[in-house]
Every structure is written in C-alpha cells, then in structure tokens.
Design an enzyme around this catalytic site. Structure first.
Site, PDB file in Angstrom:
ATOM      1  N   ASP A  81      -0.014   6.025   1.762  1.00  0.00           N
ATOM      2  CA  ASP A  81       0.614   7.264   2.230  1.00  0.00           C
ATOM      3  C   ASP A  81      -0.427   8.136   2.942  1.00  0.00           C
ATOM      4  O   ASP A  81      -0.158   8.724   3.985  1.00  0.00           O
ATOM      5  CB  ASP A  81       1.219   8.015   1.041  1.00  0.00           C
ATOM      6  CG  ASP A  81       2.098   7.102   0.208  1.00  0.00           C
ATOM      7  OD1 ASP A  81       3.114   6.630   0.734  1.00  0.00           O
ATOM      8  OD2 ASP A  81       1.741   6.819  -0.958  1.00  0.00           O
ATOM      9  N   HIS A 138       4.227   8.444  -5.627  1.00  0.00           N
ATOM     10  CA  HIS A 138       4.363   7.516  -4.492  1.00  0.00           C
ATOM     11  C   HIS A 138       5.851   7.181  -4.358  1.00  0.00           C
ATOM     12  O   HIS A 138       6.329   6.164  -4.854  1.00  0.00           O
ATOM     13  CB  HIS A 138       3.549   6.235  -4.705  1.00  0.00           C
ATOM     14  CG  HIS A 138       3.912   5.182  -3.693  1.00  0.00           C
ATOM     15  ND1 HIS A 138       3.612   5.303  -2.361  1.00  0.00           N
ATOM     16  CD2 HIS A 138       4.609   4.028  -3.810  1.00  0.00           C
ATOM     17  CE1 HIS A 138       4.095   4.250  -1.711  1.00  0.00           C
ATOM     18  NE2 HIS A 138       4.706   3.476  -2.568  1.00  0.00           N
TER      19      HIS A 138
HETATM   20  P1  NAX Z   1       6.516  -9.680  -3.381  1.00  0.00           P
HETATM   21  O1  NAX Z   1       7.870  -9.754  -3.996  1.00  0.00           O
HETATM   22  O2  NAX Z   1       6.236 -10.382  -2.109  1.00  0.00           O
HETATM   23  O3  NAX Z   1       5.454 -10.217  -4.442  1.00  0.00           O
HETATM   24  C1  NAX Z   1       5.445  -9.806  -5.769  1.00  0.00           C
HETATM   25  C2  NAX Z   1       4.869 -10.935  -6.578  1.00  0.00           C
HETATM   26  O4  NAX Z   1       4.710 -10.477  -7.916  1.00  0.00           O
HETATM   27  C3  NAX Z   1       5.758 -12.180  -6.613  1.00  0.00           C
HETATM   28  O5  NAX Z   1       5.007 -13.309  -6.199  1.00  0.00           O
HETATM   29  C4  NAX Z   1       6.152 -12.280  -8.094  1.00  0.00           C
HETATM   30  O6  NAX Z   1       6.266 -13.623  -8.534  1.00  0.00           O
HETATM   31  C5  NAX Z   1       4.986 -11.577  -8.766  1.00  0.00           C
HETATM   32  N1  NAX Z   1       5.260 -11.090 -10.121  1.00  0.00           N
HETATM   33  C6  NAX Z   1       6.405 -10.584 -10.621  1.00  0.00           C
HETATM   34  N2  NAX Z   1       6.269 -10.309 -11.920  1.00  0.00           N
HETATM   35  C7  NAX Z   1       5.007 -10.627 -12.258  1.00  0.00           C
HETATM   36  C8  NAX Z   1       4.275 -10.574 -13.469  1.00  0.00           C
HETATM   37  N3  NAX Z   1       4.827 -10.145 -14.593  1.00  0.00           N
HETATM   38  N4  NAX Z   1       2.977 -10.980 -13.451  1.00  0.00           N
HETATM   39  C9  NAX Z   1       2.435 -11.443 -12.327  1.00  0.00           C
HETATM   40  N5  NAX Z   1       3.075 -11.531 -11.148  1.00  0.00           N
HETATM   41  C10 NAX Z   1       4.343 -11.121 -11.115  1.00  0.00           C
HETATM   42  O7  NAX Z   1       6.184  -8.123  -3.284  1.00  0.00           O
HETATM   43  P2  NAX Z   1       5.075  -7.414  -2.384  1.00  0.00           P
HETATM   44  O8  NAX Z   1       5.634  -7.109  -1.072  1.00  0.00           O
HETATM   45  O9  NAX Z   1       3.800  -8.167  -2.489  1.00  0.00           O
HETATM   46  O10 NAX Z   1       4.959  -5.992  -3.141  1.00  0.00           O
HETATM   47  C11 NAX Z   1       4.436  -5.910  -4.449  1.00  0.00           C
HETATM   48  C12 NAX Z   1       4.675  -4.521  -5.005  1.00  0.00           C
HETATM   49  O11 NAX Z   1       4.017  -3.525  -4.246  1.00  0.00           O
HETATM   50  C13 NAX Z   1       6.141  -4.095  -5.031  1.00  0.00           C
HETATM   51  O12 NAX Z   1       6.425  -3.491  -6.287  1.00  0.00           O
HETATM   52  C14 NAX Z   1       6.218  -3.053  -3.947  1.00  0.00           C
HETATM   53  O13 NAX Z   1       7.264  -2.125  -4.161  1.00  0.00           O
HETATM   54  C15 NAX Z   1       4.863  -2.413  -4.069  1.00  0.00           C
HETATM   55  N6  NAX Z   1       4.399  -1.613  -2.935  1.00  0.00           N
HETATM   56  C16 NAX Z   1       3.658  -0.513  -3.213  1.00  0.00           C
HETATM   57  C17 NAX Z   1       3.115   0.285  -2.232  1.00  0.00           C
HETATM   58  C18 NAX Z   1       2.280   1.476  -2.563  1.00  0.00           C
HETATM   59  O14 NAX Z   1       1.885   2.173  -1.633  1.00  0.00           O
HETATM   60  N7  NAX Z   1       1.976   1.799  -3.820  1.00  0.00           N
HETATM   61  C19 NAX Z   1       3.373  -0.006  -0.806  1.00  0.00           C
HETATM   62  C20 NAX Z   1       3.763  -1.422  -0.549  1.00  0.00           C
HETATM   63  C21 NAX Z   1       4.691  -2.020  -1.569  1.00  0.00           C
HETATM   64  O15 NAX Z   1       6.003  -1.602  -1.283  1.00  0.00           O
END
Ligand code: NAX
Length: 327
Positions: free
Chosen positions: A159, A187
């Site tokens: 952000d 966030h």
């Molecule tokens: P993806 O869905 O591409 O990848 C997430 C991965 O996490 C998957 O491979 C899944 O198998 C794995 N996972 C789920 N549960 C798990 C667990 N208990 N232990 C280990 N791995 C696990 O998501 P992606 O685009 O990489 O985003 C990841 C996270 O970042 C999401 O929650 C998203 O909302 C968040 N974000 C946060 C941002 C921020 O500024 N704070 C911005 C970007 C993003 O939106």
C-alpha cells in the site's frame, strides 16, 4: 561471508511465493553476502508444485542459496527459522462472511504461531502477508507467548509503495523525491494513506495537491488498488506483493534512511489512540533491527476520522477472533 539465514515461506507454491522465492534466493531479502536456507511450507496437495519451484531455484544456481527444504509440517518448517514469511492463507470464498474467513484463517495462523513459538530462532522476525493480514498476524502472535510481540508484523508496504507512485505521478517527480509516506490502520479498503506528513522537495505533499484529488482520487485509488489489479490482470497482485515483502524485511533488518520512514503493521503501544496490542499500520523507522513507531505527529480532524475508521475495523476483527477463542 556472513552466517546463513533460514527463511521460511508459507504458501510457497502460490503466485506470490513464485515471485518471492527467486528474489530471496538471489540475495535481495537481507543483503548480497548472507547465504540463505529456504524452508517451504505448503499444504499436502501443493507440495509437488513447491518441489517444481525448488527445481527451478536449483536451476538458477544462486551462489547464496545453501539449501531448500519442503514440508507440509509447520513444526519442521519453522524449526530454527530466522525470517518467517506467512503468505499462505485461506481466501474469501463466495458468500463467506468475515467471521467465517477469520475462523478459517485462525485454523492456519494459530498452529503456525504455536510452531514459531516452539522452534523458531531467538531472533525470529515474522511478516504476515496472507489476508486478512493484520488479524492473522495478531492470531499468530497470540500463540507465540515466548516470542517478543514486536517480532510479529503485517504487510502494508505494498500500500505504501502504491501511494508513493500515485503521488509521484501526480506531481511529476521521482519516487525518490518523496519522504515520510504513511499508511495507517488495516490492510483493507479502510486503510488511510496520509499525505499530511509526507514531504516532497522538503514541503508537505498535501499542500501541493488539490484537496479533491487527495480525498476523492488518491485515497480510494491506493485503498482499492488490489481490486483494480484483479480487474485488469484477472489475478491478484503477486510480483508487487512479493516486492513489498522483500522491501519490508530488507528495511526491518537494514534500517530506514535518515530523514525518512516507512509503513508497517506493528503491535500498537497505544500511540495515536490505537488500542495497545492491535497490529495496525503506522509510520515506522527501523534502527538496529527494530521497528519503532514515529512519535509526536499532529493528526488533524480529516486524518483522525480516517485513522479511527480503519482502527475500528481492526477492533471489530479482534473482537470476532476473541469470541472464536483465537486470541
Ligand atoms: P495463492 O492462492 O496463489 O497461493 C496461496 C498458497 O498458500 C497456495 O499455494 C496454498 O496451497 C497455500 N496455503 C494455503 N494454506 C496453507 C497453509 N496452511 N500452510 C501453507 N500453505 C498454505 O495466493 P497468493 O496470490 O500467493 O496470495 C497469498 C496471500 O497474500 C492471500 O491471502 C492474499 O490475499 C494475500 N495478499 C496480501 C497482500 C498484502 O499487501 N498484505 C497483497 C497481495 C495479496 O493479495
């Protein structure tokens, strides 16, 4: 060369993980002299995909990359870890209420907090990226009583970086001309990007833009940028989120330059009326490997109302996870 640093990345097979791991392994997280031991945590169904990413990491022959371990067990993943990047989270499914989302994420961040408490290195630094990041960080922190609370942080650097570029483009300056940008609060769409302390060419940014642009364009553009990226790209921010995670940890370890600060979700000490213990975004400096909340800023009415609105949302999230017994 320096002593190796163990870095755990959860959700390593996801899209942020894919953008993040190569930059960590190439030496951009800490510095160009520190060897890296990677630990990848995934759910069992995604371990194979993480192995594929590890093969590609091998194929880069990164000089600093000492080892890669892949596991679906949190205790193994966090054992001895110095930097924990908690990226994997449960996304909001259609029709899911906020409470359901918080509960589903509690099922991830509670055991991860416990595993960090049980086995992480004494100097562990935790950055939560997975949403809802602030409250997920609070849940993990609540289950790591032996780790100093200030080691748990949530990411608002994306952000912050978004706000830098929006302002730079508006004023026709370079992002490097901008100092003291601040993101306050959660966030989420309620976050408050504050230009009243931001300096451009030594002068306050809010005084160099129209009030209407600040209120009706800048703030909503920054706050809703994630949705705009999904709209355009058909997928959520990945490389920019990974970049922000790198920036967050790099700054935490190496410090902020004199005369500047950054934004991070850190445990509140009660500053600026933010209830103590909440993980909320503040203006922070980093010195000697520690974030410190910038003190003594004047908050006018316009800013006060917006900070309060975002902090109230964090209070509600905390109350929800409290009722669920997650903190
Ligand atoms: P993806 O869905 O591409 O990848 C997430 C991965 O996490 C998957 O491979 C899944 O198998 C794995 N996972 C789920 N549960 C798990 C667990 N208990 N232990 C280990 N791995 C696990 O998501 P992606 O685009 O990489 O985003 C990841 C996270 O970042 C999401 O929650 C998203 O909302 C968040 N974000 C946060 C941002 C921020 O500024 N704070 C911005 C970007 C993003 O939106």
């Amino acid at each position: 060369t320096k002593a190796p640093v163990t870095v755990t990345v959860t959700g390593a097979a996801g899209q942020i993980g894919y953008a993040l791991l190569f930059r960590i392994a190439s030496g951009q997280l800490i510095d160009a002299e520190t060897p890296i031991k990677l630990r990848l945590l995934e759910i069992p169904q995604a371990v194979k995909a993480a192995e594929g990413t590890a093969m590609e990491l091998d194929d880069c022959a990164f000089p600093l990359l000492e080892s890669i371990d892949i596991t679906d067990d949190a205790r193994t993943a966090f054992d001895g870890t110095n930097v924990a990047l908690l990226v994997g989270a449960r996304p909001r499914a259609k029709g899911m209420e906020r409470g359901d989302l918080l509960e589903a994420n509690g099922g991830i961040f509670k055991p991860q907090g416990e595993a960090i408490n049980a086995g992480a290195a004494d100097d562990v630094r935790v950055l939560v990226v997975g949403n809802p990041a602030n409250t997920n960080a609070l849940i993990a922190q609540a289950h790591a009583p032996d780790v100093p609370a200030e080691r748990f942080t949530a990411m608002t650097r994306l952000d912050h970086n978004r706000a830098l570029t929006q302002l730079a483009q508006k004023l026709g300056v370079s992002v490097t001309d901008i100092k003291k940008m601040t993101i306050w609060g959660n966030h989420s769409a309620t976050q408050y990007p504050d230009l009243f302390h931001t300096e451009v060419g030594g002068k306050i940014a809010a005084e160099q833009v129209e009030q209407s642009w600040l209120a009706d364009e800048f703030i909503p553009t920054v706050a809703k940028r994630g949705a705009a990226i999904i709209d355009a790209r058909g997928a959520s921010s990945a490389a920019s989120a990974a970049n922000a995670a790198i920036d967050h940890v790099h700054t935490w370890v190496n410090g902020t330059p004199a005369g500047d600060w950054t934004s991070a979700g850190v445990v509140s000490d009660g500053s600026y009326g933010v209830p103590e213990g909440l993980i909320s975004s503040f203006p922070v400096t980093a010195r000697d490997g520690k974030f410190e909340i910038v003190q003594g800023l004047d908050i006018d009415e316009f800013s006060r109302a917006r900070i309060d609105a975002s902090v109230n949302e964090l209070v509600e999230e905390r109350d929800t996870v409290r009722k669920l017994g997650l903190v």
